[in-house]
Design a protein around this motif. Structure first.
Motif, PDB file in Angstrom:
ATOM      1  N   UNK A 109     -11.363  15.128  -6.549  1.00 40.32           N
ATOM      2  CA  UNK A 109     -10.888  13.664  -5.980  1.00 40.32           C
ATOM      3  C   UNK A 109     -10.112  13.129  -7.288  1.00 40.32           C
ATOM      4  N   UNK A 110     -10.690  13.089  -8.563  1.00 38.29           N
ATOM      5  CA  UNK A 110     -10.138  12.791  -9.620  1.00 38.29           C
ATOM      6  C   UNK A 110      -8.830  13.288  -9.863  1.00 38.29           C
ATOM      7  N   UNK A 111      -8.602  14.617  -9.765  1.00 34.75           N
ATOM      8  CA  UNK A 111      -7.701  15.503  -9.917  1.00 34.75           C
ATOM      9  C   UNK A 111      -6.308  14.918  -9.037  1.00 34.75           C
ATOM     10  N   UNK A 112      -6.918  14.731  -7.817  1.00 36.47           N
ATOM     11  CA  UNK A 112      -5.819  14.240  -6.803  1.00 36.47           C
ATOM     12  C   UNK A 112      -5.365  12.877  -6.948  1.00 36.47           C
ATOM     13  N   UNK A 113      -6.117  12.188  -7.554  1.00 35.62           N
ATOM     14  CA  UNK A 113      -5.781  10.724  -7.808  1.00 35.62           C
ATOM     15  C   UNK A 113      -4.879  10.762  -9.160  1.00 35.62           C
ATOM     16  N   UNK A 114      -5.013  11.677 -10.190  1.00 36.61           N
ATOM     17  CA  UNK A 114      -4.059  11.565 -11.196  1.00 36.61           C
ATOM     18  C   UNK A 114      -2.828  12.217 -10.721  1.00 36.61           C
ATOM     19  N   UNK A 115      -2.731  13.118  -9.740  1.00 34.59           N
ATOM     20  CA  UNK A 115      -1.230  13.435  -9.150  1.00 34.59           C
ATOM     21  C   UNK A 115      -0.762  12.319  -8.293  1.00 34.59           C
ATOM     22  N   UNK A 116      -1.401  11.452  -7.690  1.00 31.81           N
ATOM     23  CA  UNK A 116      -0.898  10.358  -7.057  1.00 31.81           C
ATOM     24  C   UNK A 116      -0.378   9.504  -7.952  1.00 31.81           C
ATOM     25  N   UNK A 117      -1.184   9.224  -9.024  1.00 34.63           N
ATOM     26  CA  UNK A 117      -0.559   8.213 -10.131  1.00 34.63           C
ATOM     27  C   UNK A 117       0.648   8.859 -10.802  1.00 34.63           C
ATOM     28  N   UNK A 118       0.726  10.170 -11.224  1.00 39.10           N
ATOM     29  CA  UNK A 118       1.801  10.915 -11.618  1.00 39.10           C
ATOM     30  C   UNK A 118       3.055  10.666 -10.637  1.00 39.10           C
ATOM     31  N   UNK A 119       2.864  11.023  -9.502  1.00 34.32           N
ATOM     32  CA  UNK A 119       4.001  10.982  -8.496  1.00 34.32           C
ATOM     33  C   UNK A 119       4.373   9.385  -8.289  1.00 34.32           C
ATOM     34  N   UNK A 120       3.460   8.427  -8.495  1.00 34.85           N
ATOM     35  CA  UNK A 120       4.025   7.246  -8.239  1.00 34.85           C
ATOM     36  C   UNK A 120       4.949   6.669  -9.670  1.00 34.85           C
ATOM     37  N   UNK A 121       4.466   7.287 -10.798  1.00 31.58           N
ATOM     38  CA  UNK A 121       5.295   7.016 -11.881  1.00 31.58           C
ATOM     39  C   UNK A 121       6.721   7.542 -11.978  1.00 31.58           C
ATOM     40  N   UNK A 122       6.604   8.862 -11.108  1.00 33.10           N
ATOM     41  CA  UNK A 122       7.997   9.421 -10.854  1.00 33.10           C
ATOM     42  C   UNK A 122       9.033   8.617  -9.956  1.00 33.10           C
ATOM     43  N   UNK A 123       8.341   7.942  -9.182  1.00 31.02           N
ATOM     44  CA  UNK A 123       9.155   7.083  -8.113  1.00 31.02           C
ATOM     45  C   UNK A 123       9.453   5.954  -8.907  1.00 31.02           C
ATOM     46  N   UNK A 124       8.742   5.278  -9.556  1.00 29.56           N
ATOM     47  CA  UNK A 124       8.926   4.154 -10.293  1.00 29.56           C
ATOM     48  C   UNK A 124      10.251   4.303 -11.085  1.00 29.56           C
ATOM     49  N   UNK A 125      10.062   5.564 -11.962  1.00 26.06           N
ATOM     50  CA  UNK A 125      11.259   5.824 -12.739  1.00 26.06           C
ATOM     51  C   UNK A 125      12.503   6.083 -12.036  1.00 26.06           C
ATOM     52  N   UNK A 126      12.438   6.882 -10.944  1.00 28.01           N
ATOM     53  CA  UNK A 126      13.751   7.078 -10.187  1.00 28.01           C
ATOM     54  C   UNK A 126      14.254   5.776  -9.675  1.00 28.01           C
ATOM     55  N   UNK A 127      13.414   4.790  -9.076  1.00 29.00           N
ATOM     56  CA  UNK A 127      14.002   3.587  -8.675  1.00 29.00           C
ATOM     57  C   UNK A 127      14.756   2.877  -9.760  1.00 29.00           C
ATOM     58  N   UNK A 128      14.028   2.816 -10.807  1.00 24.31           N
ATOM     59  CA  UNK A 128      14.542   2.141 -11.950  1.00 24.31           C
ATOM     60  C   UNK A 128      15.850   2.861 -12.554  1.00 24.31           C
ATOM     61  N   UNK A 129      15.931   4.015 -12.479  1.00 27.12           N
ATOM     62  CA  UNK A 129      17.207   4.617 -12.905  1.00 27.12           C
ATOM     63  C   UNK A 129      18.330   4.354 -11.786  1.00 27.12           C
ATOM     64  N   UNK A 130      17.660   4.396 -10.561  1.00 33.06           N
ATOM     65  CA  UNK A 130      19.075   3.976  -9.446  1.00 33.06           C
ATOM     66  C   UNK A 130      19.551   2.625  -9.669  1.00 33.06           C
ATOM     67  N   UNK A 131      18.689   1.508 -10.052  1.00 36.76           N
ATOM     68  CA  UNK A 131      19.069   0.570 -10.385  1.00 36.76           C
ATOM     69  C   UNK A 131      20.130   0.053 -11.445  1.00 36.76           C
ATOM     70  N   UNK A 132      20.022   1.249 -12.352  1.00 34.31           N
ATOM     71  CA  UNK A 132      20.833   1.134 -13.728  1.00 34.31           C
ATOM     72  C   UNK A 132      22.258   2.041 -13.499  1.00 34.31           C
ATOM     73  N   UNK A 133      22.235   2.519 -12.473  1.00 36.03           N
ATOM     74  CA  UNK A 133      23.676   3.065 -11.868  1.00 36.03           C
ATOM     75  C   UNK A 133      24.680   2.292 -11.642  1.00 36.03           C
TER      76      UNK A 133
END
Length: 91
Positions: free
Chosen positions: A67-91
């Motif tokens: 479960x901890x490993x799954x949570x780490x994956x969720x956090x990592x995916x969320x960080x990727x989503x945040x990064x992608x949204x941020x990059x999209x707003x900078x275009x």
């Protein structure tokens, strides 16, 4: 993307950052429970570790590790989503 869209996405990013922080706190709590279960198992005698109650404690600790490993994956995916949204707003 217009200014209004960028503003909405920036607000969404802030909400996602808050959610990520909450998930990280929950993951920390989960790690604590996992560590407690692992300690319980390690403190048993060899005979009790091999018996059914000890095996159940060990299996529980293993599932909490998963479960901890799954949570780490969720956090990592969320960080990727945040990064992608941020990059999209900078275009």
């Amino acid at each position: 993307m217009n200014k209004q869209d960028r503003k909405k996405l920036t607000e969404l990013t802030g909400k996602l950052e808050d959610f990520k922080s909450q998930l990280e706190d929950l993951k920390t709590d989960l790690e604590s429970h996992r560590d407690d279960e692992q300690s319980k198992f390690e403190n048993l005698t060899d005979g009790l570790q091999a018996a059914e109650p000890g095996q159940k404690i060990e299996q529980g600790a293993d599932k909490l590790s998963d479960a901890v490993s799954n949570m780490e994956d969720v956090v990592s995916n969320l960080e990727d989503a945040i990064s992608n949204i941020t990059e999209a707003t900078e275009l």
